[in-house]
Design an enzyme around this catalytic site. Structure first.
Site, short mmCIF file in Angstrom:
data_model
loop_
_atom_site.label_atom_id
_atom_site.label_comp_id
_atom_site.label_asym_id
_atom_site.label_seq_id
_atom_site.Cartn_x
_atom_site.Cartn_y
_atom_site.Cartn_z
N HIS A 6 20.70 -13.41 0.04
CA HIS A 6 20.11 -12.33 -0.74
C HIS A 6 19.58 -11.23 0.19
O HIS A 6 18.58 -11.42 0.88
CB HIS A 6 18.98 -12.91 -1.58
CG HIS A 6 18.38 -11.96 -2.55
ND1 HIS A 6 17.02 -11.79 -2.68
CD2 HIS A 6 18.94 -11.14 -3.47
CE1 HIS A 6 16.75 -10.93 -3.62
NE2 HIS A 6 17.90 -10.51 -4.12
N ARG A 7 20.30 -10.11 0.25
CA ARG A 7 19.95 -9.00 1.15
C ARG A 7 20.00 -9.42 2.61
O ARG A 7 19.29 -8.88 3.46
CB ARG A 7 18.57 -8.42 0.81
CG ARG A 7 18.36 -8.13 -0.67
CD ARG A 7 16.99 -7.55 -0.96
NE ARG A 7 16.64 -7.73 -2.36
CZ ARG A 7 15.48 -7.39 -2.90
NH1 ARG A 7 14.53 -6.85 -2.13
NH2 ARG A 7 15.23 -7.60 -4.18
N GLU A 39 24.86 -10.84 -0.02
CA GLU A 39 24.56 -10.07 -1.22
C GLU A 39 24.11 -8.68 -0.79
O GLU A 39 23.21 -8.53 0.04
CB GLU A 39 23.49 -10.77 -2.05
CG GLU A 39 23.22 -10.12 -3.40
CD GLU A 39 22.11 -9.09 -3.37
OE1 GLU A 39 22.02 -8.27 -4.32
OE2 GLU A 39 21.33 -9.06 -2.39
N ASP A 66 23.11 -4.67 -2.20
CA ASP A 66 22.81 -3.74 -3.28
C ASP A 66 23.27 -2.35 -2.87
O ASP A 66 23.09 -1.95 -1.72
CB ASP A 66 21.30 -3.70 -3.55
CG ASP A 66 20.73 -5.07 -3.88
OD1 ASP A 66 21.12 -5.63 -4.91
OD2 ASP A 66 19.90 -5.57 -3.10
N HIS A 93 18.29 -1.69 -1.57
CA HIS A 93 17.92 -2.26 -2.87
C HIS A 93 17.31 -1.21 -3.79
O HIS A 93 17.71 -1.09 -4.96
CB HIS A 93 16.93 -3.40 -2.68
CG HIS A 93 16.49 -4.01 -3.98
ND1 HIS A 93 15.40 -3.56 -4.69
CD2 HIS A 93 17.02 -5.03 -4.72
CE1 HIS A 93 15.27 -4.25 -5.80
NE2 HIS A 93 16.23 -5.15 -5.85
N GLU A 125 25.96 -5.83 -5.67
CA GLU A 125 25.28 -5.48 -6.92
C GLU A 125 25.24 -3.97 -7.10
O GLU A 125 24.69 -3.25 -6.27
CB GLU A 125 23.86 -6.02 -6.97
CG GLU A 125 23.18 -5.69 -8.30
CD GLU A 125 21.75 -6.16 -8.42
OE1 GLU A 125 21.03 -5.65 -9.31
OE2 GLU A 125 21.34 -7.03 -7.63
N LYS A 142 23.46 -1.20 -8.58
CA LYS A 142 22.12 -1.00 -9.14
C LYS A 142 22.15 -0.08 -10.35
O LYS A 142 21.24 -0.09 -11.18
CB LYS A 142 21.17 -0.45 -8.08
CG LYS A 142 21.04 -1.33 -6.84
CD LYS A 142 20.63 -2.74 -7.18
CE LYS A 142 19.18 -2.85 -7.62
NZ LYS A 142 18.77 -4.26 -7.81
N ASP A 164 17.07 -16.33 -0.39
CA ASP A 164 16.47 -15.67 0.77
C ASP A 164 16.46 -16.58 1.98
O ASP A 164 16.15 -16.14 3.09
CB ASP A 164 15.00 -15.27 0.46
CG ASP A 164 14.89 -14.31 -0.70
OD1 ASP A 164 15.68 -13.36 -0.77
OD2 ASP A 164 14.00 -14.51 -1.55
#
Length: 249
Positions: A12-13, A39, A41, A54, A113, A115, A233
């Site tokens: 995640h990020r 991942e 964004d 993000h 993703e 946004k 994370d």
């Protein structure tokens, strides 16, 4: 009972607990920890470049101010995207999506993703899908979004692209969220998901991804339920769990 099911481990990020999110050190740490996918964004810059960040605004993770959309890619690349996290990361830069795909495409898969879709960023779906095709990673990328209309537009550009609807709610009938030809996955919030939800998603012919999972026991339980991917994370914490036997329910 033991199953051979192994969920994808999606960072995640990047490894955002050890390095500033969406920076090269975070991605490298995630890969080193055994992540299967990164991942990412994305928002659009003023000159319509896909920027990996993000927030729609710059203040939280850079020394800039205002909306990402108000700045060109060149202006965004001048910002410091690491100092907020710690002095050792001073000078880290925002990344364009193409830069991340180029660096990591031979090492991991991706979950991108959106946004926001074309209602906010006109043409973003076509730009994203075209970039994934250009870097030859479309078959190893899941496009996710809360904007389900944006996911439909992505499938219109490329019917083979994989799309996952982000859902923050308990499911009643997963199939109703996924009319034929629009979705290949549902992405459910960890705090709300149940074994019955995962089973229903799979029975609807969809992959089930769960976000954000940072507890080893939770990861083991979800793996036993047969989820397709875990967004975390802490890829360093979950990798050993997923490498061990996975018990079915």
């Amino acid at each position: 009972m033991v199953t051979n099911t192994r969920p994808l481990l999606v960072a995640h990020r990047g490894a955002a607990t050890v390095a500033p999110e969406h920076t090269i050190p975070a991605y490298e740490a995630a890969v080193a920890a055994g992540a299967d996918a990164l991942e990412l964004d994305v928002h659009l810059s003023a000159d319509d470049q896909l920027v990996v960040i993000h927030d729609a605004r710059l203040e939280r993770t850079t020394d800039g101010r205002g909306l990402v959309r108000e700045h060109t890619a060149q202006q965004l690349k001048r910002l410091d995207a690491g100092r907020w996290f710690g002095r050792r990361y001073r000078g880290q830069r925002l990344q364009l999506l193409g830069e991340v795909l180029e660096r990591f495409r031979d090492r991991v898969a991706f979950a991108v993703e959106l946004k926001a879709g074309s209602d906010v960023y006109p043409g973003i779906e076509e730009r994203l899908v075209t970039l994934l095709q250009l870097y030859d990673v479309a078959d190893r990328t899941l496009i996710a979004s809360f904007d389900h209309h944006a996911l439909r537009r992505c499938r219109e550009v490329d019917p083979d692209v994989r799309t996952g609807a982000l859902v923050v709610a308990r499911l009643i009938a997963p199939a109703t969220l996924a009319p034929p030809g629009v979705l290949t996955a549902l992405c459910l919030q960890a705090e709300l998901v149940s074994a019955a939800d995962v089973a229903a998603v799979r029975e609807a012919g969809l992959d089930c991804y769960v976000w954000v999972v940072n507890d080893a026991a939770d990861a083991a339980r979800l793996a036993g339920w047969g989820v397709a991917g875990l967004v975390t994370d802490r890829p360093d914490l979950l990798r050993p769990v997923l490498d061990g036997p996975v018990a079915s329910p």
